[in-house]
Design a protein around this motif. Structure first.
Motif, short mmCIF file in Angstrom:
data_model
loop_
_atom_site.label_atom_id
_atom_site.label_comp_id
_atom_site.label_asym_id
_atom_site.label_seq_id
_atom_site.Cartn_x
_atom_site.Cartn_y
_atom_site.Cartn_z
N ILE A 168 58.41 45.04 55.58
CA ILE A 168 58.95 43.71 55.85
C ILE A 168 60.40 43.88 56.26
CG2 ILE A 168 59.54 43.38 53.41
CD1 ILE A 168 59.10 40.38 53.85
N ILE A 170 64.00 41.94 56.75
CA ILE A 170 64.74 40.74 56.36
C ILE A 170 65.95 40.61 57.27
CG2 ILE A 170 65.96 39.55 54.50
CD1 ILE A 170 62.98 39.99 53.97
N ARG A 231 57.92 40.65 65.23
CA ARG A 231 58.23 39.49 64.38
C ARG A 231 57.15 39.24 63.32
NH1 ARG A 231 59.60 37.95 69.48
NH2 ARG A 231 61.80 37.46 69.90
N ASN A 233 56.20 41.08 61.10
CA ASN A 233 56.64 41.63 59.81
C ASN A 233 58.08 41.25 59.49
OD1 ASN A 233 54.45 43.62 60.89
ND2 ASN A 233 54.52 43.96 58.69
N MET A 234 58.58 40.19 60.10
CA MET A 234 59.99 39.83 59.91
C MET A 234 60.15 38.46 59.30
SD MET A 234 61.74 41.32 63.41
CE MET A 234 61.87 43.09 63.67
N ARG A 235 61.18 38.32 58.47
CA ARG A 235 61.58 37.02 57.93
C ARG A 235 63.00 36.74 58.36
NH1 ARG A 235 60.25 36.36 51.64
NH2 ARG A 235 61.58 34.56 52.08
N ASN A 237 66.49 34.04 59.01
CA ASN A 237 67.33 33.10 58.24
C ASN A 237 67.28 33.41 56.75
OD1 ASN A 237 68.14 31.42 60.52
ND2 ASN A 237 66.01 30.72 60.55
N THR A 238 67.21 34.68 56.44
CA THR A 238 67.13 35.15 55.06
C THR A 238 68.12 36.29 54.88
OG1 THR A 238 64.77 34.57 55.01
CG2 THR A 238 65.58 36.03 53.28
N THR A 258 67.17 32.50 50.79
CA THR A 258 66.43 31.93 51.90
C THR A 258 67.23 30.83 52.59
OG1 THR A 258 65.34 30.29 50.50
CG2 THR A 258 64.27 32.44 50.72
N GLU A 264 64.92 34.54 45.93
CA GLU A 264 63.58 35.07 45.77
C GLU A 264 63.68 36.57 45.56
OE1 GLU A 264 59.72 35.84 48.67
OE2 GLU A 264 61.08 34.17 49.13
#
Length: 642
Positions: A168, A170, A231, A233-235, A237-238, A258, A264
């Motif tokens: 992942i 971030i 994308r 596997n991407m998050r 605005n974190t 977040t 989190e």
């Protein structure tokens, strides 16, 4: 070493004899056309006819291929591409590949460079882990967390997926790109040539300029993200706030903030920190700055709605960002005052603003092997060929403004360019001429900077800033410039490599405390004992400050990290940790090397050094040395936690 396979396209299809091919053959880079032809035909005798005429980059006199020989090359290549006549039916031998390299750059390419060229120029990747027989695959539940979706984070995501690792990414911003997502000021661009500053596995033929503008660079990264579905596997605005290691489980607990302000926790087996050293910009500490009534902006956070047309603008700083910005906005503003604290060497590369001609683009997109050979040519001219500039010659006695004869020649070239541009402005020559060796700090590539300083509406202020007033800036000589906008081109906090990130390793040790504000140390720019399975990319003493090549360093680090993870998985271990002995030995080696480098010159002072003079940022060897050093972790330098 295996041979280079012939282009798949060349083996299955021919090109039509079209106007586009005619234009490409007429305008594309001639030594690269030669390389492509000999690669496809294996005509070694024809290659040797060019050897006396091709000289190294920046040579005087330059490469001069006789017109008749050039025309013969174009005719031969046209015939091969359109009819298949002369197309070799066997793979290109390594010996001929190496000879093509040497002839087409006008100097010997030694054996130690071959593996690097094959990998970095797209001929043959160093390794495809998905295709290794008997390789231990990552177990279910083994997860890697990557911080940042810039150039390095995207490389990590691509290669982790190829290697079968759950991961992942971030990212604190709303999309990928890192530096090129954030930096949107007018004139933003890349010092490195377009056709090298990219991923070796995704060589783009569609660059508009030989040196990419910021928007072009971001577009390339966006297209890569789309093509490889990164994308997924991407998050976004974190933001990652802290990492805490659990010795019992061998995992990291990662706390993220977040977009909606919630915290989190994510548990990961390994962390690759790709947040980079140039995303924590800093404002200058000048009295009165907060009291200025107009906009105060930093180049790294340029507001999309800021209109400086017809305004009175002050720019603080004269580094690379300032030079790009000033060259772009000087014709648009009413008045512009640039405040210089330190001088910088400026070099002129005529290609800096050149657009890539349609014929050249067509060649890159359609002529088999051409884009790979052109990438090699760019790499060779802009990478380790420049290393001599930063290596001290112990026998040099010429003057204390250079470290070798070659470094002095480069300094004289820069001086000559400055004197030519300001032949009628001795005041600017006096203000701009540095008193330190060229390449001891980052150089500026001129793309309108010197021309802007000659304009009637532009003033270069060198006495320093006394204070900021509500409506302007007061210099130390008492002069006041009333302005509408202040732009801070004042760089980044590079030395504090963790930024505000908290990292706690074995026994609760704190990496932020160990590194402090400005003294980071690591093993190979990636690892620190006491922090298993934490990998800090673009870390201490891994920056290629002698030349282009951050993309190469990033790929090398990602390769080494995945090798480290593979060894962990193969041993059914929990975590990989570099040993204290390896860490200490490596840092002793770096410290012993630095006195031989230009960055330790008594007159050198840049963001490569901390306040005590230690060079914490720069890699003090060549790119090929880093490539060879990072093929895999060396036995005896690490332990595996079970």
């Amino acid at each position: 070493m295996s041979t280079i396979l012939m282009s798949e396209r060349a083996s299955r299809a021919l090109l039509g004899d079209s106007p586009e091919l005619t234009e490409a053959l007429a305008t594309a880079n001639l030594p690269t056309l030669l390389a492509a032809y000999v690669h496809l035909s294996q005509d070694a005798d024809f290659l040797e006819r060019f050897a006396p005429h091709i000289r190294p980059a920046f040579s005087v006199p330059p490469t001069d291929i006789p017109p008749a020989l050039a025309d013969e090359l174009r005719a031969r290549l046209r015939r091969l591409l359109t009819t298949g006549a002369g197309l070799a039916s066997t793979p290109l031998p390594d010996t001929l590949a190496q000879r093509i390299m040497s002839v087409t750059v006008g100097e010997p390419v030694e054996d130690e460079f071959i593996a690097l060229v094959y990998d970095q120029c797209g001929f043959k990747p160093w390794i495809d882990r998905s295709a290794i027989p008997g390789r231990s695959h990552p177990p279910a539940g083994f997860r890697v967390l990557v911080i940042g979706a810039g150039l390095t984070g995207m490389a990590a995501a691509t290669k982790l997926r190829e290697a079968g690792y759950d991961h992942i990414v971030i990212e604190k911003n709303a999309d990928i790109g890192g530096t090129w997502y954030e930096n949107r000021y007018p004139g933003v661009g890349v010092d490195t040539s377009s056709h090298f500053y990219s991923f070796s596995w995704e060589i783009w033929p569609d660059w508009h300029h030989y040196h990419p503008q910021g928007g072009d660079m971001q577009q390339y990264l966006l297209e890569v993200a789309d093509k490889y579905d990164l994308r997924r596997n991407m998050r976004f605005n974190t933001k990652v706030e802290s990492l805490v290691y659990d010795e019992g489980t061998g995992t990291w607990t990662v706390t993220v903030l977040t977009a909606d302000g919630q915290r989190e926790e994510i548990v990961a087996n390994a962390v690759i920190n790709g947040h980079g050293p140039v995303n924590r910009f800093k404002f200058p500490d000048i009295p009165g700055l907060e009291g200025f009534t107009g906009p105060v902006v930093h180049t790294a956070a340029w507001p999309t709605d800021l209109d400086i047309t017809g305004k009175r603008v002050a720019v603080i700083g004269t580094g690379a960002s300032s030079a790009q910005l000033v060259g772009a906005i000087a014709p648009q503003v009413a008045q512009l005052t640039v405040y210089q604290r330190t001088k910088h060497w400026v070099l002129f590369n005529p290609e800096i603003a050149h657009e890539v001609a349609d014929g050249m683009k067509w060649a890159l997109a359609h002529i088999p092997t051409f884009k790979q050979w052109f990438r090699f040519r760019v790499f060779w001219a802009e990478a380790d060929g420049l290393f001599a500039n930063v290596l001290k010659d112990p026998a040099w006695e010429g003057n204390d403004l250079a470290v070798s004869q070659g470094n002095e020649l480069t300094r004289q070239y820069a001086l000559g360019y400055m004197r030519q541009k300001f032949a009628d402005r001795p005041d600017l020559i006096a203000k701009l001429t540095p008193d330190f060796p060229i390449f001891s700090k980052r150089i500026i590539l001129d793309n309108g900077w010197f021309d802007a300083l000659r304009r009637d509406n532009v003033q270069l202020e060198t006495s320093g800033i006394a204070r900021i007033l509500p409506h302007g800036i007061e210099a130390r000589d008492g002069t006041v410039f009333e302005c509408d906008v202040i732009v801070c081109a004042t760089g980044f906090n590079v030395a504090k490599m963790l930024g505000d990130l908290t990292i706690r390793g074995i026994g609760g040790r704190d990496l932020g405390e160990e590194w402090g504000e400005e003294d980071p140390r690591s093993y190979l720019g990636m690892c620190v004992p006491g922090y298993p399975n934490y990998f800090h990319t673009v870390g201490p003493n891994s920056a290629p400050n002698h030349a282009a090549g951050q993309n190469l360093i990033s790929e090398c680090q990602v390769n080494w990290i995945i090798e480290a993870l593979d060894r962990t998985v193969a041993a059914d271990a929990k975590a990989f940790e570099v040993t204290r002995d390896a860490f200490d030995a490596w840092n002793r080696k770096v410290d012993a090397r630095m006195p031989e480098m230009i960055w330790s010159h008594p007159r050198a002072n840049s963001y490569y050094n901390n306040s005590k003079g230690r060079v914490f940022l720069s890699w003090p060897w060549r790119l090929v040395d880093y490539f060879n050093e990072t093929r895999a972790p060396a036995d005896g330098t690490y332990i595996l936690h079970r």
